[in-house]
Write a protein that holds these residues in place. Structure first.
Motif, PDB file in Angstrom:
ATOM      1  N   LYS A 179      -4.064 -70.408 -22.558  1.00  0.00           N
ATOM      2  CA  LYS A 179      -3.133 -69.370 -22.122  1.00  0.00           C
ATOM      3  C   LYS A 179      -3.876 -68.305 -21.321  1.00  0.00           C
ATOM      4  O   LYS A 179      -5.095 -68.247 -21.297  1.00  0.00           O
ATOM      5  CB  LYS A 179      -2.432 -68.726 -23.324  1.00  0.00           C
ATOM      6  N   HIS A 180      -3.102 -67.423 -20.702  1.00  0.00           N
ATOM      7  CA  HIS A 180      -3.687 -66.387 -19.859  1.00  0.00           C
ATOM      8  C   HIS A 180      -4.176 -65.209 -20.706  1.00  0.00           C
ATOM      9  O   HIS A 180      -3.915 -65.120 -21.908  1.00  0.00           O
ATOM     10  CB  HIS A 180      -2.685 -65.934 -18.803  1.00  0.00           C
ATOM     11  N   LEU A 181      -4.882 -64.304 -20.062  1.00  0.00           N
ATOM     12  CA  LEU A 181      -5.550 -63.207 -20.753  1.00  0.00           C
ATOM     13  C   LEU A 181      -4.567 -62.278 -21.460  1.00  0.00           C
ATOM     14  O   LEU A 181      -4.820 -61.853 -22.587  1.00  0.00           O
ATOM     15  CB  LEU A 181      -6.407 -62.404 -19.769  1.00  0.00           C
ATOM     16  N   ARG A 182      -3.460 -61.981 -20.831  1.00  0.00           N
ATOM     17  CA  ARG A 182      -2.497 -61.046 -21.456  1.00  0.00           C
ATOM     18  C   ARG A 182      -1.953 -61.615 -22.766  1.00  0.00           C
ATOM     19  O   ARG A 182      -1.790 -60.895 -23.741  1.00  0.00           O
ATOM     20  CB  ARG A 182      -1.350 -60.756 -20.484  1.00  0.00           C
ATOM     21  N   PHE A 183      -1.686 -62.917 -22.815  1.00  0.00           N
ATOM     22  CA  PHE A 183      -1.238 -63.556 -24.048  1.00  0.00           C
ATOM     23  C   PHE A 183      -2.307 -63.440 -25.125  1.00  0.00           C
ATOM     24  O   PHE A 183      -2.005 -63.150 -26.287  1.00  0.00           O
ATOM     25  CB  PHE A 183      -0.901 -65.033 -23.797  1.00  0.00           C
ATOM     26  N   LYS A 184      -3.562 -63.649 -24.747  1.00  0.00           N
ATOM     27  CA  LYS A 184      -4.651 -63.556 -25.719  1.00  0.00           C
ATOM     28  C   LYS A 184      -4.798 -62.136 -26.252  1.00  0.00           C
ATOM     29  O   LYS A 184      -5.093 -61.942 -27.422  1.00  0.00           O
ATOM     30  CB  LYS A 184      -5.961 -64.022 -25.083  1.00  0.00           C
TER      31      LYS A 184
END
Length: 132
Positions: free
Chosen positions: A62-67
């Protein structure tokens, strides 16, 4: 079977497993009510590290914002797990070693997730500054 149904089945199964119902008993003791609360908190103590592990593995793609949002949820779940652990300890006046192992594993999972998010953040920052 979707996740909600699986979680409901898990909770009911654990309640049934840990409850001590005697055949023919007609009165409920105050201890039985406390035992149900303890069993519910123990279900949370089992479900939190398990779901955290699956989410951390799934978030790899997943992308950084999700993490980053997942890290906020994991931090709050760690606080909830520690509160649940203290509650179980207060209600039963003892605590089992497997609950301590679950709390330690959840703490390690949250720490590993934090390090992975920090590494991803640093990689994105270095990529963005390299473009300028």
């Amino acid at each position: 079977m979707n996740i909600k149904n699986m979680f409901t089945a898990l909770v009911f199964g654990l309640i049934t497993l840990f409850s001590n119902h005697s055949q023919g008993a007609t009165t409920d003791s105050p201890y039985q009510g406390a035992q149900i609360i303890v069993t519910l908190f123990e279900c949370f103590l089992i479900a939190l590290p398990t779901s955290a592990l699956f989410l951390i593995v799934w978030s790899r793609w997943k992308h950084l914002r999700f993490k980053q949002l997942l890290q906020i949820v994991l931090n709050s779940s760690l606080v909830f797990m520690l509160i649940s652990l203290v509650t179980v300890n207060q209600l039963t006046q003892n605590i089992s070693s497997w609950l301590i192992a679950l709390a330690v594993s959840h703490t390690l999972l949250v720490g590993i997730s934090y390090l992975l998010v920090k590494q991803h953040t640093n990689r994105v920052k270095s990529t963005l500054t390299g473009c300028w």
